[in-house]
Design a protein around this motif. Structure first.
Motif, PDB file in Angstrom:
ATOM      1  N   HIS A 333      -2.074  15.780   3.253  1.00 26.99           N
ATOM      2  CA  HIS A 333      -0.987  14.926   3.756  1.00 26.99           C
ATOM      3  C   HIS A 333      -1.112  14.795   5.271  1.00 26.99           C
ATOM      4  O   HIS A 333      -0.702  13.795   5.855  1.00 26.99           O
ATOM      5  N   ALA A 340      -1.035   7.166  10.805  1.00 28.86           N
ATOM      6  CA  ALA A 340       0.186   6.578  11.394  1.00 28.86           C
ATOM      7  C   ALA A 340      -0.092   6.161  12.846  1.00 28.86           C
ATOM      8  O   ALA A 340      -0.845   6.844  13.534  1.00 28.86           O
ATOM      9  N   LYS A 365       3.840  11.090   0.273  1.00 27.30           N
ATOM     10  CA  LYS A 365       5.258  11.331   0.534  1.00 27.30           C
ATOM     11  C   LYS A 365       5.438  12.264   1.744  1.00 27.30           C
ATOM     12  O   LYS A 365       6.246  12.000   2.632  1.00 27.30           O
ATOM     13  N   SER A 368       4.903  10.760   5.105  1.00 26.43           N
ATOM     14  CA  SER A 368       5.997   9.872   5.533  1.00 26.43           C
ATOM     15  C   SER A 368       6.804  10.417   6.702  1.00 26.43           C
ATOM     16  O   SER A 368       7.329   9.649   7.506  1.00 26.43           O
ATOM     17  N   TYR A 371       5.558   8.984   9.830  1.00 22.72           N
ATOM     18  CA  TYR A 371       5.907   7.558   9.967  1.00 22.72           C
ATOM     19  C   TYR A 371       7.380   7.421  10.354  1.00 22.72           C
ATOM     20  O   TYR A 371       7.745   6.600  11.203  1.00 22.72           O
ATOM     21  N   GLU A 372       8.222   8.241   9.738  1.00 21.67           N
ATOM     22  CA  GLU A 372       9.660   8.161  10.042  1.00 21.67           C
ATOM     23  C   GLU A 372       9.942   8.599  11.475  1.00 21.67           C
ATOM     24  O   GLU A 372      10.756   7.995  12.167  1.00 21.67           O
ATOM     25  N   GLU A 377       8.867   2.828   8.166  1.00 23.71           N
ATOM     26  CA  GLU A 377       9.477   3.101   6.865  1.00 23.71           C
ATOM     27  C   GLU A 377       8.832   4.244   6.067  1.00 23.71           C
ATOM     28  O   GLU A 377       9.495   4.902   5.278  1.00 23.71           O
ATOM     29  N   GLY A 378       7.549   4.485   6.220  1.00 23.14           N
ATOM     30  CA  GLY A 378       6.913   5.520   5.384  1.00 23.14           C
ATOM     31  C   GLY A 378       6.819   5.056   3.943  1.00 23.14           C
ATOM     32  O   GLY A 378       6.737   3.855   3.681  1.00 23.14           O
ATOM     33  N   LEU A 379       6.866   6.006   3.030  1.00 26.80           N
ATOM     34  CA  LEU A 379       6.742   5.665   1.606  1.00 26.80           C
ATOM     35  C   LEU A 379       8.130   5.452   1.013  1.00 26.80           C
ATOM     36  O   LEU A 379       8.938   6.384   1.000  1.00 26.80           O
ATOM     37  N   LYS A 382      10.963   8.544  -3.406  1.00 22.24           N
ATOM     38  CA  LYS A 382      11.084  10.006  -3.325  1.00 22.24           C
ATOM     39  C   LYS A 382      10.394  10.658  -4.514  1.00 22.24           C
ATOM     40  O   LYS A 382       9.879  11.763  -4.425  1.00 22.24           O
ATOM     41  N   THR A 394       5.466   1.168   5.042  1.00 22.28           N
ATOM     42  CA  THR A 394       4.258   1.207   5.891  1.00 22.28           C
ATOM     43  C   THR A 394       3.209   2.042   5.150  1.00 22.28           C
ATOM     44  O   THR A 394       2.020   1.908   5.359  1.00 22.28           O
ATOM     45  N   ILE A 395       3.704   2.926   4.262  1.00 23.13           N
ATOM     46  CA  ILE A 395       2.809   3.549   3.284  1.00 23.13           C
ATOM     47  C   ILE A 395       3.094   2.896   1.935  1.00 23.13           C
ATOM     48  O   ILE A 395       4.257   2.700   1.565  1.00 23.13           O
TER      49      ILE A 395
END
Ligand code: GCU
Length: 423
Positions: A333, A340, A365, A368, A371-372, A377-379, A382, A394-395
């Motif tokens: 991860h 990012a 996940k 993310s 990204y946050e 937005e990330g994934l 959940k 964005t993921i």
């Protein structure tokens, strides 16, 4: 006789070992041992990453360094393109809707010469076009039914069913992988496709005497040092060199290059995206172990299995983690988070448990959080989405029905994802 017996015992040992490993593969969720992945926003010295600045200046470089040192290996030096030779530019490809360009990148040093063949299909337009850049497995001629594509002369793994004999392709090999490459759809959607046979950069075998590796050897050296690149590192390097070329090609918008790869080539695409921020988007198709899937989650292929079957893919330092994943200072991860703030897509297939779909999803996940932190937005999921229900922030992520493959369905999602972020 004695030598014969020990050779026999050695071969027996290798087989029994490989068999035992396959037997021990976990493919039942209830058997997954407990594990913990490092928290991506906790510094290695214990502090917390609370700002973009600390991520960019401190945490990201430390993570990148650990992946370089412990997993993929460092590139020992620089080797720019020595010469570009354009073989042809045709305005008449795909029944007149596309431009086909074929060229070679030559790398030369002392008496060494490496030729990397590039095939491009580009939509005909007056503007520079965004492209997908992806390696192929058996040669450019295999991706599309077009007799004008040059047949590769490189070493290719034998496969008599598609005419690959004595490690050389034949006319019969043409279009043999065309199921994986919906060139017409890509072009009609406004994207170009740039592809290269990965074995041009480094033939996929446990042999470090060929490909790009020897360019950096000192006198008498036979293979890279334990902290230096294996084949995945070399393939990722090759993707960056193709991008060096694309930056100079007036037909291509080099600020919109999506690097994509399937399986082992997905591992290479992720590492290329992590190490080279010029890639504007990264797409991992079923990259599994050593790619998008978490290593500390023991399911499907493990570090030990991959290092045993493919001892040339990672740096030798990675061997320390065979059966010892909990000691890894990083997990995958964190590799994803290195991409990012650029858009990243991770895809799995239901019939590809070997690559651990849940481990790929969890990795996306957990990435993310970065990204946050960067206010992206990330994934947007959940829980693992249902099959054939892609999610795209964005993921992006999907798990589709079907086997380990790069399918039209996969490409359709990547095109949608590119439309979302590039248009
Ligand atoms: C093997 C290997 C995987 C790899 C795959 C591929 O299955 O174990 O790690 O992704 O080959 O590249 O097709």
């Amino acid at each position: 006789m004695k030598r014969f017996t020990s050779l026999f015992l050695l071969i027996l040992f290798v087989f029994v070992n490989a068999y035992a490993q396959r037997e021990n593969v976990i493919s039942d969720e209830s058997k997954v041992p407990a594990y913990q992945v490092p928290d991506i926003l906790t510094r290695f010295n214990g502090g917390k990453v609370k700002t973009e600045k600390v991520w960019v200046k401190k945490q990201r470089p430390e993570i990148l360094k650990l992946f370089t040192q412990e997993v993929y290996g460092k590139i020992p030096g620089e080797q720019p393109i020595s010469e570009v030779k354009v073989w042809e530019t045709s305005e008449n490809a795909l029944n007149g809707i596309a431009i086909r360009k074929q060229l070679s990148l030559f790398f030369r040093k002392h008496d060494r010469n490496l030729e990397v063949n590039v095939l491009m299909y580009l939509p005909k337009t007056t503007k520079k076009v965004p492209v997908f850049l992806a390696y192929n497995f058996t040669g450019n001629h295999a991706i599309y039914n077009d007799p004008n594509i040059r047949l590769t002369e490189s070493w290719v793994a034998n496969n008599p069913s598609v005419g690959i004999i004595n490690n050389q392709v034949t006319e019969q090999s043409r279009a043999s992988a065309s199921d994986r490459w919906p060139v017409d759809e890509i072009i009609k959607s406004g994207y170009g496709l740039v592809t290269v046979y990965y074995g041009d950069v480094d033939p996929d075998k446990n042999d470090f005497s060929d490909g790009i590796h020897p360019f950096f050897y000192s006198e008498g050296q036979q293979k890279p040092q334990i902290n230096e690149w294996g084949s995945i590192g070399a393939w990722a390097w090759g993707l960056s060199r193709v991008l060096d070329y694309l930056e100079k090609d007036i037909l291509v918008d080099a600020t919109k290059v999506a690097v994509l790869g399937h399986s082992r080539l997905g591992k290479a695409a992720l590492w290329a995206g992590a190490t080279d921020p010029r890639f504007a988007m990264v797409i991992s198709n079923e990259s599994g172990c050593g790619g998008a899937a978490l290593s500390k989650r023991i399911f499907g292929e493990t570090v030990q299995i991959i290092n045993t079957s493919f001892p040339h893919w990672f740096c030798d330092n990675f061997l320390k983690y065979n059966g010892n994943e909990e000691m890894l200072p990083v997990d995958q991860h964190m590799l994803l988070a290195l991409i990012a703030p650029r858009p990243l897509y991770v895809a799995s297939a239901e019939g590809d448990q070997w690559a651990d779909p849940l481990g790929e999803f969890l990795s996306a996940k957990y990435a993310s959080a970065v990204y946050e932190l960067l206010e992206l937005e990330g994934l947007p999921a959940k829980e693992m989405p249902a099959v054939n229900q892609p999610v795209m922030g964005t993921i992006g992520y999907h798990i589709r029905t079907g086997k380990h493959d790069l399918s039209l369905y996969d490409w359709q999602q990547y095109i949608r994802f590119a439309d979302k972020h590039f248009k």
